[in-house]
Structure formats: structure tokens, C-alpha cells
Design an enzyme around this catalytic site. Sequence first.
Site, PDB file in Angstrom:
ATOM      1  N   GLU A 182      -1.066  -8.935   4.913  1.00 28.08           N
ATOM      2  CA  GLU A 182      -0.842  -9.121   6.351  1.00 28.08           C
ATOM      3  C   GLU A 182      -2.136  -9.173   7.150  1.00 28.08           C
ATOM      4  OE1 GLU A 182      -0.877  -4.590   5.852  1.00 28.08           O
ATOM      5  OE2 GLU A 182      -0.323  -6.365   4.681  1.00 28.08           O
ATOM      6  N   HIS A 215      -3.500  -5.732   1.125  1.00 28.01           N
ATOM      7  CA  HIS A 215      -2.848  -5.969   2.414  1.00 28.01           C
ATOM      8  C   HIS A 215      -2.833  -7.457   2.764  1.00 28.01           C
ATOM      9  CE1 HIS A 215      -2.355  -1.806   3.902  1.00 28.01           C
ATOM     10  NE2 HIS A 215      -3.415  -1.555   3.156  1.00 28.01           N
ATOM     11  N   CYS A 269       0.833  -1.196   0.000  1.00 21.42           N
ATOM     12  CA  CYS A 269       0.000   0.000   0.000  1.00 21.42           C
ATOM     13  C   CYS A 269       0.878   1.260   0.000  1.00 21.42           C
ATOM     14  CB  CYS A 269      -0.983  -0.044   1.167  1.00 21.42           C
ATOM     15  SG  CYS A 269      -2.391   1.076   0.975  1.00 21.42           S
TER      16      CYS A 269
END
Length: 230
Positions: A206, A204, A87
Amino acid sequence: MKSAIVVFPGTNRERDMAKALTLVGGTAPTMVWHGDADLPKGLDLVVLPGGFSYGDYLRSGAMGARSPIMDAVKRHAEAGGYVLGVCNGFQTLAESGLLPGALMRNRDLRFICRDLHLRVETADSPFTTAYEAGEIVRVPVAHHDGNFFADEQTLMALEGEGRVAFRYCDERGLAAEETNPNGSRDNIAGILSANRRVLGMMPHPENLVEPALGGTGGRPLFESITEALS
């Protein structure tokens, strides 16, 4: 695997990233402040996480790319080290010249925050070996400036060299205008450097690494880089 996460003023995903790296890799990463001049010795992986560095002043990632630590990140990458930018981290990598192209305002000028589907375009990189080429995964996005742009020559190089890592699609794998959330050229969601050791992506991974979070679509990315650096 020895890793570090760079923290800028306005970064807000460093703890999410540290959790994912620790969960999969087994070793907690070191947090590195943007004003530092050097990275810790012996690093394998440097991560630039998501957020809004410097409040996205001027352009997203523009000021972060000129922080003191970025000279060390560039040296790390030039020496063959691994770098992951997610990002705002992807925006910073593009602004610093470590990846080609630019991340512009979303096509409809609105912030996007939702889960989307990605098609894995290549399993031939240290970040994607735990996926299969063509695999469809669900990963969240949260950005206002995720519209990837590059000129035709750059796009031809990215496509021809297999350096498009992820592409926005629907649940069946169709990549079309209606499955493109932000206007990115060719539905591109993530790209690799020429040596395939630097990955930038807007989604994302994660945030979807264990079932308790609602899915595991991002986990294979961390499994891939952990295996590559074991």
C-alpha cells in the site's frame, strides 16, 4: 468491490491501505473496529493492515487474533471471502489459524524499515494476476517480527501447492541468505491459503502505489484483487 479494513488499538496503516484501495478500486473501504462482533453485509474483501495491535503485547498479532471481530473474519474466509493481511495483519492471520506458520523476531533482533526487492512466485492467485511470475518488484518493509517460520511439512505444502506468493530477493531476483532481511524460512515474504483467497505478507504494498510515493511496485496487487472482484 466492497471492502472493509479492521482497526485494532495500535493499528497505524489503515489510512495508507484505504488510500490504496480507493485509488485503484475506486470505492472507499469501511473501517471496522476490532471490538465489533460483525462485519458489514456483502463484503468482498477484508483487510487487516499493519501497525502494532495491542502494542505487540504477548506476541505480535496474538491479542488481535482474539478480538471479537476475528470470529466474523474467520466466517468470512470460511465462506470463500477474500482476506488480505499486511505486516501486523499477516501476524494476526497466522495467530488466528487462517494461515499456517508463525512470525518470529527478526534474526538480528532489530527493527527493519527500508525498501526491499521481492520476487513474485506465482501469478495464479486473485492477488497477483497483474504481476508476472518471476517479476521483481520493490516494496517497503517495516517490522520487528517478520521472521516466517513453519515446519518442514508445512513448507513442503506451501512450495508444492504454489502458495508462496512473494520471496525476498535482490534486484536481479536472487533469493539467498544475504538477501533475506529477517531470517524467514526459504526467504518467504508472503503466503496464500489453500483456497488462495487469503494472502498474508510482511512487506507493505500500500505504500508504493503511485509515482509520487517513489514507485508503483505494490499497485498490481490492488489491481489484481480489484479485477478479481469486479
